[in-house]
Write a protein that holds these residues in place. Structure first.
Motif, PDB file in Angstrom:
ATOM      1  N   CYS A 219       0.833  -1.202   0.000  1.00 30.95           N
ATOM      2  CA  CYS A 219       0.000   0.000   0.000  1.00 30.95           C
ATOM      3  C   CYS A 219       0.872   1.259   0.000  1.00 30.95           C
ATOM      4  N   LYS A 220       1.984   1.230   0.735  1.00 33.67           N
ATOM      5  CA  LYS A 220       2.888   2.383   0.749  1.00 33.67           C
ATOM      6  C   LYS A 220       3.529   2.600  -0.616  1.00 33.67           C
ATOM      7  N   GLU A 221       3.843   1.517  -1.310  1.00 31.41           N
ATOM      8  CA  GLU A 221       4.395   1.652  -2.664  1.00 31.41           C
ATOM      9  C   GLU A 221       3.402   2.334  -3.598  1.00 31.41           C
ATOM     10  N   ILE A 222       2.129   1.971  -3.481  1.00 28.51           N
ATOM     11  CA  ILE A 222       1.103   2.589  -4.330  1.00 28.51           C
ATOM     12  C   ILE A 222       0.983   4.076  -4.003  1.00 28.51           C
ATOM     13  N   CYS A 223       1.020   4.417  -2.723  1.00 31.47           N
ATOM     14  CA  CYS A 223       0.948   5.836  -2.329  1.00 31.47           C
ATOM     15  C   CYS A 223       2.152   6.613  -2.853  1.00 31.47           C
ATOM     16  N   LEU A 224       3.342   6.008  -2.803  1.00 33.09           N
ATOM     17  CA  LEU A 224       4.535   6.683  -3.321  1.00 33.09           C
ATOM     18  C   LEU A 224       4.436   6.894  -4.827  1.00 33.09           C
ATOM     19  N   ALA A 225       3.886   5.930  -5.538  1.00 35.49           N
ATOM     20  CA  ALA A 225       3.696   6.102  -6.985  1.00 35.49           C
ATOM     21  C   ALA A 225       2.725   7.243  -7.278  1.00 35.49           C
ATOM     22  N   THR A 226       1.694   7.401  -6.438  1.00 34.09           N
ATOM     23  CA  THR A 226       0.754   8.513  -6.608  1.00 34.09           C
ATOM     24  C   THR A 226       1.444   9.846  -6.351  1.00 34.09           C
ATOM     25  N   ILE A 227       2.256   9.905  -5.291  1.00 36.49           N
ATOM     26  CA  ILE A 227       3.015  11.132  -4.994  1.00 36.49           C
ATOM     27  C   ILE A 227       3.936  11.481  -6.161  1.00 36.49           C
ATOM     28  N   ASN A 228       4.553  10.477  -6.740  1.00 33.65           N
ATOM     29  CA  ASN A 228       5.461  10.711  -7.861  1.00 33.65           C
ATOM     30  C   ASN A 228       4.720  11.304  -9.051  1.00 33.65           C
ATOM     31  N   ASN A 229       3.504  10.822  -9.315  1.00 36.49           N
ATOM     32  CA  ASN A 229       2.706  11.400 -10.407  1.00 36.49           C
ATOM     33  C   ASN A 229       2.340  12.851 -10.126  1.00 36.49           C
ATOM     34  N   LEU A 230       2.032  13.162  -8.874  1.00 29.98           N
ATOM     35  CA  LEU A 230       1.669  14.537  -8.525  1.00 29.98           C
ATOM     36  C   LEU A 230       2.857  15.487  -8.637  1.00 29.98           C
ATOM     37  N   CYS A 231       4.074  14.966  -8.444  1.00 30.87           N
ATOM     38  CA  CYS A 231       5.266  15.822  -8.501  1.00 30.87           C
ATOM     39  C   CYS A 231       5.548  16.337  -9.905  1.00 30.87           C
ATOM     40  N   PHE A 232       4.951  15.726 -10.922  1.00 29.97           N
ATOM     41  CA  PHE A 232       5.199  16.168 -12.296  1.00 29.97           C
ATOM     42  C   PHE A 232       4.561  17.522 -12.587  1.00 29.97           C
ATOM     43  N   VAL A 233       3.587  17.925 -11.788  1.00 31.95           N
ATOM     44  CA  VAL A 233       2.880  19.191 -12.009  1.00 31.95           C
ATOM     45  C   VAL A 233       3.411  20.220 -11.017  1.00 31.95           C
ATOM     46  N   LEU A 234       3.849  21.366 -11.542  1.00 31.64           N
ATOM     47  CA  LEU A 234       4.464  22.388 -10.696  1.00 31.64           C
ATOM     48  C   LEU A 234       3.487  22.952  -9.675  1.00 31.64           C
ATOM     49  N   GLU A 235       2.205  23.008 -10.018  1.00 27.98           N
ATOM     50  CA  GLU A 235       1.211  23.558  -9.092  1.00 27.98           C
ATOM     51  C   GLU A 235       1.004  22.680  -7.862  1.00 27.98           C
ATOM     52  N   ASN A 236       1.439  21.436  -7.923  1.00 33.43           N
ATOM     53  CA  ASN A 236       1.271  20.538  -6.777  1.00 33.43           C
ATOM     54  C   ASN A 236       2.409  20.616  -5.766  1.00 33.43           C
ATOM     55  N   ILE A 237       3.476  21.347  -6.084  1.00 32.87           N
ATOM     56  CA  ILE A 237       4.632  21.395  -5.192  1.00 32.87           C
ATOM     57  C   ILE A 237       4.273  22.038  -3.852  1.00 32.87           C
ATOM     58  N   ALA A 238       3.564  23.149  -3.897  1.00 24.00           N
ATOM     59  CA  ALA A 238       3.191  23.827  -2.646  1.00 24.00           C
ATOM     60  C   ALA A 238       2.305  22.942  -1.758  1.00 24.00           C
ATOM     61  N   PRO A 239       1.242  22.307  -2.266  1.00 21.33           N
ATOM     62  CA  PRO A 239       0.472  21.396  -1.407  1.00 21.33           C
ATOM     63  C   PRO A 239       1.291  20.231  -0.877  1.00 21.33           C
TER      64      PRO A 239
END
Length: 437
Positions: A219-239
């Protein structure tokens, strides 16, 4: 007053009846179109022979007799399932969600048909249910409906599925956590398609799930993969930074099974100003990153760690001083000899930054452009520790050269012994041969 109440109640009843009428009309039209297309396909293939047709007529009654009454065709099952999902009780809705998951897994066209019948909105509302069975049934159905369809994912996001996530992760069992994490991973892929995802709404669930000791590794691996996808968008850095993602990633990067995904996300965060500042403020940095450089069995993690250290050391005398105190130079020398080609390159560049050379020039691809900078503007070492650093570097280089010479000499001796044995065996074999006269 009473007349107004009767009018409002009658209008609500009329709206409900109207909604039901529209729903059944839509199902009927969709099913009619589906059956008509099947008839056309059946009529377009008249190659069946007379004998086959007669045999089918003979076998058909037996099949009808042996067929149990509960086995119904796909259209009837779909119609009843959607009806239960919209207008059934809580138990019927849960059973309908389970049936929708099965139907959506089997056929792509069925997934599209169910989406047109408006099942997504009902399933999204069930995600926020307090009943565990109903919640996980809805989540699994949404996962199947999201497979291979960005349209369905966007409809789920617009329906507010991110706002339906549970606040307390500890009350969820492993299957529910795993299901929600998998659904969020599917939705996070919308960032690659330039579609908005409410990262501020899903990050609390992801961070709390990864920080929980009761969450399993998968489950932690899946969450890390989701975080990695969110990091591709600059607007997500602040959240990401404000929700504590940096601290969580740094704690997980020391777990070897999760280190690669955590370091990949940190590598994307460190190139932003806000992310770099958050990483620099962590107390375990750069010591933890230097420790990862010693993982010879994890070359990818070494490469990510060296990259993050390069970005942190870029024109930052304070960070280079912290790295020197943490003992980075001997580790870098070891990596230049035993690491992969990429990590060797990065380690050599880092070592150049730790030399006391005022006029060093560094490539634009990997370091700062400096020429005759003063000690206060980002020189590798302060003037006080310049001589000590120079002596230390010389000693370390000598030790490295001695080790290389010993290795080369050892290999040379082994090769000479092999050649001597080979020559000796050749002489013996040739001298043992007798000449005939």
């Amino acid at each position: 007053m009473s007349s107004s109440r009767t009018q409002s109640s009658s209008s609500s009843v009329w709206q409900l009846q109207y909604m039901k009428l529209r729903f059944f009309t839509r199902i009927r039209s969709l099913l009619k179109s589906k059956t008509s297309s099947r008839k056309r396909n059946h009529q377009s293939s008249p190659e069946i022979s007379r004998a086959q047709h007669d045999s089918e007529n003979v076998v058909a009654p037996l099949e009808i007799i042996s067929k149990p009454p509960e086995d119904q065709n796909e259209e009837v099952v779909l119609q009843k399932t959607v009806k239960k999902l919209h207008f059934g009780s809580l138990e019927e809705k849960e059973k309908a969600a389970i049936e929708i998951e099965k139907l959506a897994r089997e056929d792509k066209n069925t997934r599209k048909l169910m989406t047109e019948l408006g099942v997504l909105q009902v399933l999204v509302s069930m995600v926020g249910s307090d009943i565990a069975g109903q919640q996980i049934a809805a989540v699994r159905a949404l996962i199947q409906l999201s497979h291979g369809s960005n349209t369905n994912k966007a409809l789920m996001a617009n329906a507010g599925v991110c706002s339906k996530l549970p606040k307390n992760v500890e009350v969820l069992d492993q299957s529910t956590r795993h299901g929600i994490a998998e659904l969020l991973l599917s939705l996070s892929s919308l960032t690659n398609a330039q579609l908005p995802v409410a990262s501020s709404l899903i990050l609390p669930f992801l961070i709390n799930t990864m920080n929980s000791d009761s969450t399993d590794m998968k489950c932690k691996e899946i969450c890390l993969a989701t975080i990695n996808n969110l990091c591709f968008v600059l607007e997500n850095i602040a959240p990401l930074v404000t929700n504590g993602a940096v601290q969580t990633l740094i704690s997980l990067m020391l777990v070897k099974d999760l280190a690669e995904k955590a370091l990949a996300s940190l590598g994307q965060l460190v190139v932003t100003q806000m992310g770099k500042k958050a990483i620099e403020e962590c107390l375990t940095v750069p010591k933890s990153l230097i420790e990862i450089l010693t993982w010879e069995d994890k070359p990818k993690c070494q490469e990510y760690s060296a990259y993050i250290l390069m970005v942190l050391a870029h024109q930052s005398w304070s960070q280079r001083e912290k790295m020197a105190k943490a003992g980075i130079v001997p580790v870098l020398l070891e990596v230049t000899l035993l690491g992969s080609p990429l990590v060797q390159k990065r380690a050599v560049k880092l070592l150049q930054w730790f030399k006391d050379e005022r006029n060093v020039r560094m490539g634009p691809h990997s370091g700062p452009q400096t020429s005759r900078v003063s000690s206060g503007m980002g020189s590798p070492m302060s003037p006080r520790s310049g001589e000590e650093g120079k002596k230390m570097m010389k000693n370390l280089v000598k030790q490295s050269l001695y080790k290389n010479m010993e290795m080369i000499t050892r290999r040379g001796n082994v090769n000479m012994e092999n050649e001597a044995c080979r020559l000796k065996s050749l002489i013996i074999s040739t001298s043992s041969k007798s000449l005939t006269y």
